[in-house]
Design a protein around this motif. Sequence first.
Motif, PDB file in Angstrom:
ATOM      1  N   LEU A  59      36.141 -11.688  30.405  1.00 17.25           N
ATOM      2  CA  LEU A  59      34.970 -12.354  30.972  1.00 17.25           C
ATOM      3  C   LEU A  59      33.969 -12.501  29.836  1.00 17.25           C
ATOM      4  O   LEU A  59      33.653 -11.517  29.162  1.00 17.25           O
ATOM      5  N   ILE A  60      33.496 -13.717  29.634  1.00 17.34           N
ATOM      6  CA  ILE A  60      32.519 -13.969  28.578  1.00 17.34           C
ATOM      7  C   ILE A  60      31.236 -14.469  29.232  1.00 17.34           C
ATOM      8  O   ILE A  60      31.227 -15.490  29.926  1.00 17.34           O
ATOM      9  N   LEU A  61      30.164 -13.721  29.025  1.00 18.59           N
ATOM     10  CA  LEU A  61      28.847 -14.055  29.570  1.00 18.59           C
ATOM     11  C   LEU A  61      27.914 -14.342  28.406  1.00 18.59           C
ATOM     12  O   LEU A  61      27.602 -13.434  27.626  1.00 18.59           O
ATOM     13  N   ASP A  62      27.521 -15.590  28.278  1.00 18.09           N
ATOM     14  CA  ASP A  62      26.653 -16.007  27.168  1.00 18.09           C
ATOM     15  C   ASP A  62      27.165 -15.501  25.820  1.00 18.09           C
ATOM     16  O   ASP A  62      26.418 -14.984  24.991  1.00 18.09           O
ATOM     17  N   GLY A  63      28.474 -15.615  25.615  1.00 17.82           N
ATOM     18  CA  GLY A  63      29.067 -15.254  24.339  1.00 17.82           C
ATOM     19  C   GLY A  63      29.472 -13.799  24.201  1.00 17.82           C
ATOM     20  O   GLY A  63      30.185 -13.450  23.266  1.00 17.82           O
ATOM     21  N   GLU A  64      29.046 -12.923  25.106  1.00 19.78           N
ATOM     22  CA  GLU A  64      29.439 -11.510  25.075  1.00 19.78           C
ATOM     23  C   GLU A  64      30.740 -11.349  25.854  1.00 19.78           C
ATOM     24  O   GLU A  64      30.828 -11.748  27.010  1.00 19.78           O
ATOM     25  N   SER A  65      31.729 -10.736  25.225  1.00 20.57           N
ATOM     26  CA  SER A  65      33.061 -10.626  25.802  1.00 20.57           C
ATOM     27  C   SER A  65      33.309  -9.244  26.394  1.00 20.57           C
ATOM     28  O   SER A  65      32.994  -8.225  25.773  1.00 20.57           O
ATOM     29  N   TYR A  66      33.904  -9.225  27.595  1.00 20.79           N
ATOM     30  CA  TYR A  66      34.219  -7.991  28.303  1.00 20.79           C
ATOM     31  C   TYR A  66      35.666  -8.072  28.790  1.00 20.79           C
ATOM     32  O   TYR A  66      36.004  -8.989  29.554  1.00 20.79           O
ATOM     33  N   PRO A  67      36.526  -7.119  28.402  1.00 17.66           N
ATOM     34  CA  PRO A  67      37.902  -7.136  28.902  1.00 17.66           C
ATOM     35  C   PRO A  67      37.942  -6.788  30.391  1.00 17.66           C
ATOM     36  O   PRO A  67      37.225  -5.894  30.842  1.00 17.66           O
ATOM     37  N   ILE A  68      38.771  -7.494  31.130  1.00 17.17           N
ATOM     38  CA  ILE A  68      38.931  -7.225  32.553  1.00 17.17           C
ATOM     39  C   ILE A  68      39.903  -6.062  32.706  1.00 17.17           C
ATOM     40  O   ILE A  68      41.037  -6.118  32.230  1.00 17.17           O
ATOM     41  N   THR A  69      39.451  -4.994  33.377  1.00 16.94           N
ATOM     42  CA  THR A  69      40.243  -3.768  33.486  1.00 16.94           C
ATOM     43  C   THR A  69      40.844  -3.552  34.875  1.00 16.94           C
ATOM     44  O   THR A  69      41.812  -2.811  35.005  1.00 16.94           O
ATOM     45  N   ALA A  70      40.284  -4.169  35.912  1.00 23.83           N
ATOM     46  CA  ALA A  70      40.814  -4.034  37.280  1.00 23.83           C
ATOM     47  C   ALA A  70      40.261  -5.171  38.138  1.00 23.83           C
ATOM     48  O   ALA A  70      39.135  -5.636  37.910  1.00 23.83           O
ATOM     49  N   ILE A  71      41.064  -5.599  39.120  1.00 26.69           N
ATOM     50  CA  ILE A  71      40.655  -6.671  40.038  1.00 26.69           C
ATOM     51  C   ILE A  71      41.050  -6.267  41.447  1.00 26.69           C
ATOM     52  O   ILE A  71      42.226  -5.992  41.715  1.00 26.69           O
ATOM     53  N   GLY A  72      40.080  -6.236  42.361  1.00 26.25           N
ATOM     54  CA  GLY A  72      40.353  -5.907  43.754  1.00 26.25           C
ATOM     55  C   GLY A  72      41.211  -6.959  44.434  1.00 26.25           C
ATOM     56  O   GLY A  72      41.279  -8.119  43.997  1.00 26.25           O
ATOM     57  N   ASP A  73      41.846  -6.567  45.526  1.00 25.04           N
ATOM     58  CA  ASP A  73      42.808  -7.418  46.239  1.00 25.04           C
ATOM     59  C   ASP A  73      42.253  -8.761  46.700  1.00 25.04           C
ATOM     60  O   ASP A  73      42.989  -9.730  46.772  1.00 25.04           O
ATOM     61  N   VAL A  74      40.982  -8.823  47.071  1.00 31.88           N
ATOM     62  CA  VAL A  74      40.424 -10.079  47.577  1.00 31.88           C
ATOM     63  C   VAL A  74      39.379 -10.686  46.635  1.00 31.88           C
ATOM     64  O   VAL A  74      38.776 -11.701  46.957  1.00 31.88           O
ATOM     65  N   ALA A  75      39.178 -10.090  45.480  1.00 31.69           N
ATOM     66  CA  ALA A  75      38.138 -10.556  44.563  1.00 31.69           C
ATOM     67  C   ALA A  75      38.337 -12.015  44.152  1.00 31.69           C
ATOM     68  O   ALA A  75      37.398 -12.817  44.208  1.00 31.69           O
ATOM     69  N   LEU A  76      39.547 -12.376  43.772  1.00 29.16           N
ATOM     70  CA  LEU A  76      39.779 -13.750  43.306  1.00 29.16           C
ATOM     71  C   LEU A  76      39.750 -14.756  44.455  1.00 29.16           C
ATOM     72  O   LEU A  76      39.266 -15.872  44.293  1.00 29.16           O
ATOM     73  N   GLU A  77      40.247 -14.357  45.622  1.00 24.76           N
ATOM     74  CA  GLU A  77      40.186 -15.235  46.799  1.00 24.76           C
ATOM     75  C   GLU A  77      38.728 -15.517  47.174  1.00 24.76           C
ATOM     76  O   GLU A  77      38.352 -16.654  47.442  1.00 24.76           O
ATOM     77  N   ASN A  78      37.895 -14.475  47.172  1.00 24.24           N
ATOM     78  CA  ASN A  78      36.467 -14.657  47.469  1.00 24.24           C
ATOM     79  C   ASN A  78      35.796 -15.542  46.433  1.00 24.24           C
ATOM     80  O   ASN A  78      34.952 -16.370  46.761  1.00 24.24           O
ATOM     81  N   PHE A  79      36.178 -15.357  45.180  1.00 22.96           N
ATOM     82  CA  PHE A  79      35.581 -16.151  44.109  1.00 22.96           C
ATOM     83  C   PHE A  79      35.971 -17.619  44.257  1.00 22.96           C
ATOM     84  O   PHE A  79      35.136 -18.511  44.105  1.00 22.96           O
ATOM     85  N   GLU A  80      37.220 -17.882  44.590  1.00 20.02           N
ATOM     86  CA  GLU A  80      37.689 -19.254  44.748  1.00 20.02           C
ATOM     87  C   GLU A  80      37.031 -19.940  45.949  1.00 20.02           C
ATOM     88  O   GLU A  80      36.575 -21.073  45.855  1.00 20.02           O
ATOM     89  N   LYS A  81      36.958 -19.254  47.077  1.00 20.42           N
ATOM     90  CA  LYS A  81      36.447 -19.862  48.305  1.00 20.42           C
ATOM     91  C   LYS A  81      34.927 -19.904  48.378  1.00 20.42           C
ATOM     92  O   LYS A  81      34.359 -20.862  48.911  1.00 20.42           O
ATOM     93  N   LEU A  82      34.264 -18.856  47.892  1.00 20.10           N
ATOM     94  CA  LEU A  82      32.820 -18.714  48.085  1.00 20.10           C
ATOM     95  C   LEU A  82      32.016 -18.646  46.781  1.00 20.10           C
ATOM     96  O   LEU A  82      30.790 -18.583  46.826  1.00 20.10           O
ATOM     97  N   GLY A  83      32.718 -18.587  45.665  1.00 21.71           N
ATOM     98  CA  GLY A  83      32.022 -18.348  44.410  1.00 21.71           C
ATOM     99  C   GLY A  83      31.463 -16.941  44.357  1.00 21.71           C
ATOM    100  O   GLY A  83      30.591 -16.640  43.558  1.00 21.71           O
ATOM    101  N   HIS A  84      31.978 -16.058  45.213  1.00 22.16           N
ATOM    102  CA  HIS A  84      31.465 -14.687  45.315  1.00 22.16           C
ATOM    103  C   HIS A  84      32.332 -13.732  44.507  1.00 22.16           C
ATOM    104  O   HIS A  84      33.547 -13.667  44.699  1.00 22.16           O
ATOM    105  N   LEU A  85      31.682 -12.993  43.604  1.00 18.31           N
ATOM    106  CA  LEU A  85      32.388 -12.004  42.807  1.00 18.31           C
ATOM    107  C   LEU A  85      31.403 -10.920  42.390  1.00 18.31           C
ATOM    108  O   LEU A  85      30.324 -11.215  41.884  1.00 18.31           O
TER     109      LEU A  85
END
Length: 124
Positions: A59-85
Amino acid sequence: MAKQILEAGIVKIGANAADFLEENMLIFFQEDVPPYLADFCYLIRPSKGGYGIQVGDRLILDGESYPITAIGDVALENFEKLGHLTVRFDGAAVPAQPGTMHVGKGAVPILHAGSSVVFVRDEA
């Protein structure tokens, strides 16, 4: 070489969104979120790209990079449907909640309207 997976831009910041910085957490939502939630979120313009985000991507926020270490079961579905993360900057290897993404420990960035939210995958 890094391949961009998804990009979004912050269009507005809720009045209480920064309250979560003390908890090492950011909450994103699409800009059309109901008003009672908007005060607590970083509002983003609908994303461009796919949602094949996975542990090991960054994940890069304004040029600062953070490695993704874990993702919850519905996190990506919520992000896709609602932009919620919900993003926690704690480096956890196991998601605390189904809608949460964890990234490497580090200072939570101070974001503003116009900040970029980008997900990338490193390729050989």
